[in-house]
Scaffold this motif. Sequence first.
Motif, PDB file in Angstrom:
ATOM      1  N   VAL A 264      11.995  -7.776  -0.133  1.00 19.80           N
ATOM      2  CA  VAL A 264      10.662  -8.355  -0.295  1.00 19.80           C
ATOM      3  C   VAL A 264      10.246  -8.171  -1.753  1.00 19.80           C
ATOM      4  N   ASP A 265       9.518  -9.148  -2.278  1.00 22.34           N
ATOM      5  CA  ASP A 265       9.046  -9.029  -3.659  1.00 22.34           C
ATOM      6  C   ASP A 265       7.641  -9.600  -3.783  1.00 22.34           C
TER       7      ASP A 265
ATOM      8  N   MET B 214       2.401   1.165   7.522  1.00 23.30           N
ATOM      9  CA  MET B 214       3.303   0.596   6.533  1.00 23.30           C
ATOM     10  C   MET B 214       3.378   1.549   5.342  1.00 23.30           C
ATOM     11  N   PHE B 215       4.597   1.896   4.964  1.00 24.02           N
ATOM     12  CA  PHE B 215       4.763   2.787   3.818  1.00 24.02           C
ATOM     13  C   PHE B 215       5.652   2.132   2.766  1.00 24.02           C
ATOM     14  N   LEU B 216       5.491   2.587   1.547  1.00 25.18           N
ATOM     15  CA  LEU B 216       6.350   2.201   0.431  1.00 25.18           C
ATOM     16  C   LEU B 216       6.960   3.472  -0.119  1.00 25.18           C
TER      17      LEU B 216
ATOM     18  N   VAL C 210       0.079  -5.539  -6.403  1.00 25.34           N
ATOM     19  CA  VAL C 210       1.462  -5.784  -6.003  1.00 25.34           C
ATOM     20  C   VAL C 210       1.812  -4.971  -4.757  1.00 25.34           C
ATOM     21  N   GLN C 211       1.378  -3.721  -4.699  1.00 28.11           N
ATOM     22  CA  GLN C 211       1.650  -2.909  -3.519  1.00 28.11           C
ATOM     23  C   GLN C 211       1.026  -3.530  -2.267  1.00 28.11           C
ATOM     24  N   GLN C 212      -0.195  -4.037  -2.381  1.00 33.07           N
ATOM     25  CA  GLN C 212      -0.857  -4.668  -1.244  1.00 33.07           C
ATOM     26  C   GLN C 212      -0.093  -5.921  -0.804  1.00 33.07           C
ATOM     27  N   LYS C 213       0.341  -6.731  -1.748  1.00 33.15           N
ATOM     28  CA  LYS C 213       1.125  -7.927  -1.415  1.00 33.15           C
ATOM     29  C   LYS C 213       2.432  -7.563  -0.724  1.00 33.15           C
ATOM     30  N   LEU C 214       3.108  -6.516  -1.224  1.00 27.79           N
ATOM     31  CA  LEU C 214       4.349  -6.072  -0.591  1.00 27.79           C
ATOM     32  C   LEU C 214       4.101  -5.665   0.850  1.00 27.79           C
ATOM     33  N   ARG C 215       3.039  -4.888   1.081  1.00 26.11           N
ATOM     34  CA  ARG C 215       2.708  -4.456   2.448  1.00 26.11           C
ATOM     35  C   ARG C 215       2.438  -5.653   3.360  1.00 26.11           C
ATOM     36  N   GLU C 216       1.651  -6.613   2.877  1.00 31.96           N
ATOM     37  CA  GLU C 216       1.319  -7.787   3.685  1.00 31.96           C
ATOM     38  C   GLU C 216       2.563  -8.592   4.039  1.00 31.96           C
ATOM     39  N   ARG C 217       3.433  -8.817   3.077  1.00 33.99           N
ATOM     40  CA  ARG C 217       4.642  -9.606   3.323  1.00 33.99           C
ATOM     41  C   ARG C 217       5.598  -8.888   4.266  1.00 33.99           C
ATOM     42  N   ALA C 218       5.699  -7.572   4.124  1.00 32.63           N
ATOM     43  CA  ALA C 218       6.573  -6.807   5.017  1.00 32.63           C
ATOM     44  C   ALA C 218       5.995  -6.747   6.430  1.00 32.63           C
ATOM     45  N   THR C 219       4.685  -6.658   6.550  1.00 32.24           N
ATOM     46  CA  THR C 219       4.047  -6.649   7.866  1.00 32.24           C
ATOM     47  C   THR C 219       4.313  -7.961   8.593  1.00 32.24           C
ATOM     48  N   GLU C 220       4.281  -9.084   7.868  1.00 33.16           N
ATOM     49  CA  GLU C 220       4.578 -10.389   8.464  1.00 33.16           C
ATOM     50  C   GLU C 220       5.980 -10.430   9.059  1.00 33.16           C
TER      51      GLU C 220
ATOM     52  N   ASP D  33       8.523  -1.730   9.257  1.00 32.11           N
ATOM     53  CA  ASP D  33       7.777  -0.476   9.345  1.00 32.11           C
ATOM     54  C   ASP D  33       7.529   0.114   7.959  1.00 32.11           C
ATOM     55  N   GLY D  34       8.343  -0.279   7.006  1.00 33.33           N
ATOM     56  CA  GLY D  34       8.176   0.242   5.658  1.00 33.33           C
ATOM     57  C   GLY D  34       9.069  -0.483   4.674  1.00 33.33           C
ATOM     58  N   ILE D  35       8.909  -0.102   3.414  1.00 36.62           N
ATOM     59  CA  ILE D  35       9.713  -0.663   2.330  1.00 36.62           C
ATOM     60  C   ILE D  35      10.293   0.512   1.550  1.00 36.62           C
TER      61      ILE D  35
END
Length: 94
Positions: free
Chosen positions: A18-19, A1-3, A44-54, A58-60
């Motif tokens: 995602v927010d 997962m990338f941002l 916040v970055q960790q939360k974004l990764r978790e929500r996008a993974t759900e 593949d990334g944000i």
Amino acid sequence: MFLSTEDYPQAHKVLGVVDATAHLMLPSDAIDSFESMDQLFSEVQQKLRERATEKEADGIVGVRFNTNVANVQVAPKFLVLTGYGTMIQFIKDK
């Protein structure tokens, strides 16, 4: 997962926005401790990764952050950080 703050050149489909938000109360003796904002960025970055993974992203891309200092009359200041971006999923070759 990338941002990323930029778009991604590989073929992909957009999954949506995602927010995530995190906050930190500043006690009155540390009212100007704005270096505490660093820990909020990580949260916040960790939360974004978790929500996008759900959502099986593949990334944000297009990640942006908004900072705010909330002054509440009956309490100390709150540092508030909101992050948002567009979730993408790579198009797999068949």
